[in-house]
Design an enzyme around this catalytic site. Sequence first.
Site, PDB file in Angstrom:
ATOM      1  N   ARG A   1     -17.148 -90.099 -35.877  1.00  0.00           N
ATOM      2  CA  ARG A   1     -16.796 -90.103 -37.277  1.00  0.00           C
ATOM      3  C   ARG A   1     -17.851 -90.206 -38.243  1.00  0.00           C
ATOM      4  NH1 ARG A   1     -14.716 -94.979 -39.020  1.00  0.00           N
ATOM      5  NH2 ARG A   1     -14.904 -95.916 -36.836  1.00  0.00           N
TER       6      ARG A   1
ATOM      7  N   HIS B   1     -15.888 -98.779 -25.603  1.00  0.00           N
ATOM      8  CA  HIS B   1     -14.432 -98.706 -25.604  1.00  0.00           C
ATOM      9  C   HIS B   1     -13.803 -97.538 -24.683  1.00  0.00           C
ATOM     10  CE1 HIS B   1     -14.268-101.368 -28.727  1.00  0.00           C
ATOM     11  NE2 HIS B   1     -15.066-100.595 -29.683  1.00  0.00           N
TER      12      HIS B   1
ATOM     13  N   ASP C   1     -17.904-107.905 -29.120  1.00  0.00           N
ATOM     14  CA  ASP C   1     -17.593-106.987 -30.358  1.00  0.00           C
ATOM     15  C   ASP C   1     -17.243-107.566 -31.382  1.00  0.00           C
ATOM     16  OD1 ASP C   1     -16.774-104.802 -31.630  1.00  0.00           O
ATOM     17  OD2 ASP C   1     -14.956-103.978 -30.502  1.00  0.00           O
TER      18      ASP C   1
HETATM   19 ZN   LIG Z   1     -18.079-102.250 -32.293  1.00  0.00          ZN
END
Ligand SMILES: [Zn+2]
Length: 333
Positions: free
Chosen positions: A135, A196, A247
């Site tokens: 992105r 992820h 995270d």
């Molecule tokens: Zn992250």
Amino acid sequence: MRLPGFVNAHSHAFQRALRGRAEGGDFWAWRDSMLALAGEQTPERVRREYVGVYREMRAAGYTAVGEFHYLGLDEARAAAEAAEDAGIGLVLLLAAYGRGGLDRFRQPSVEAYVGQVERLRADGVAVGVAPHSVRACPREWLEELGRYANAEGLVLHVHADEQPREIEESLAEHGLRPVELLAETGCLGPRTTVVHATHAWDGELDLLAEHGARVCLCPTTEANLGDGYAPVERLRERGIPLCIGSDSNVRIDPLEELREVEGIARRSALRRNVVPPEELLRLGGPEGAAALGLAAWDDVEADTAHPSLAGVEADDLRAALVFGCGADVLAPV
Ligand SMILES: [Zn+2]
């Protein structure tokens, strides 16, 4: 009972300040709050507040952290100082951000980004290359970052497949899913960690396995943000090495991350022992260190006299640590 320290392969320390902030309907609404907080950071604030976050990690049994940092170069140096102060090993995963986000996240060019990495290396900071995501990085950036990391022997970390929308955007722009684009631009290799991979398709997981890349799972954050379930069994079937990260730091507890990894796997597979306890402990420590390119990191001590371990047979202690304990049984050596 002495163990290799746990390694937190993916952290954004500033997000610790959002703990308990329950507003926001989905990931994208949470991201708006996160961006507002990111905009307020200064080197002084990072230096001051990250020490507290890193001490919390250290007390929870993490002895090294990969800080995935996108707040600017001076703030990166402040993060490195804070880690030193807190006594935790740090690899600064400096994010390359070509578009979107806030002004402060972005470098004017990929060459400017490489210049920042070089300056940190010259200062003696352990660094990794971190295209933020497909992105945030155009194709040309990814190509250059893959080439540079490979040529320099640096680890490369990148977020991918956390949310369905990111995949739709990648398909619309490139006709490729995020991991396919990473493969095509030379960003996948044995020093790559994809963070992820929640919504990765089988073909993407095959690419990760082919290139020897790793995946970092962040289950407490992925649960908190409504990201989805990590494809634990499909990752394991392919022999893809896994590690863990705190995270967003909504929770700092390596044992809970590991329990979640196995809990997700068991709920999906409808059986027990999908990832055996010894393997969970390995991905909590040595695999995270490998993802960060660390050769050495401190051990931790588990308190076998802790009430959470009362009545547990000696042979079962290590499994009981993962399935029946919180991080308060762990202490730095
Ligand atoms: Zn992250």
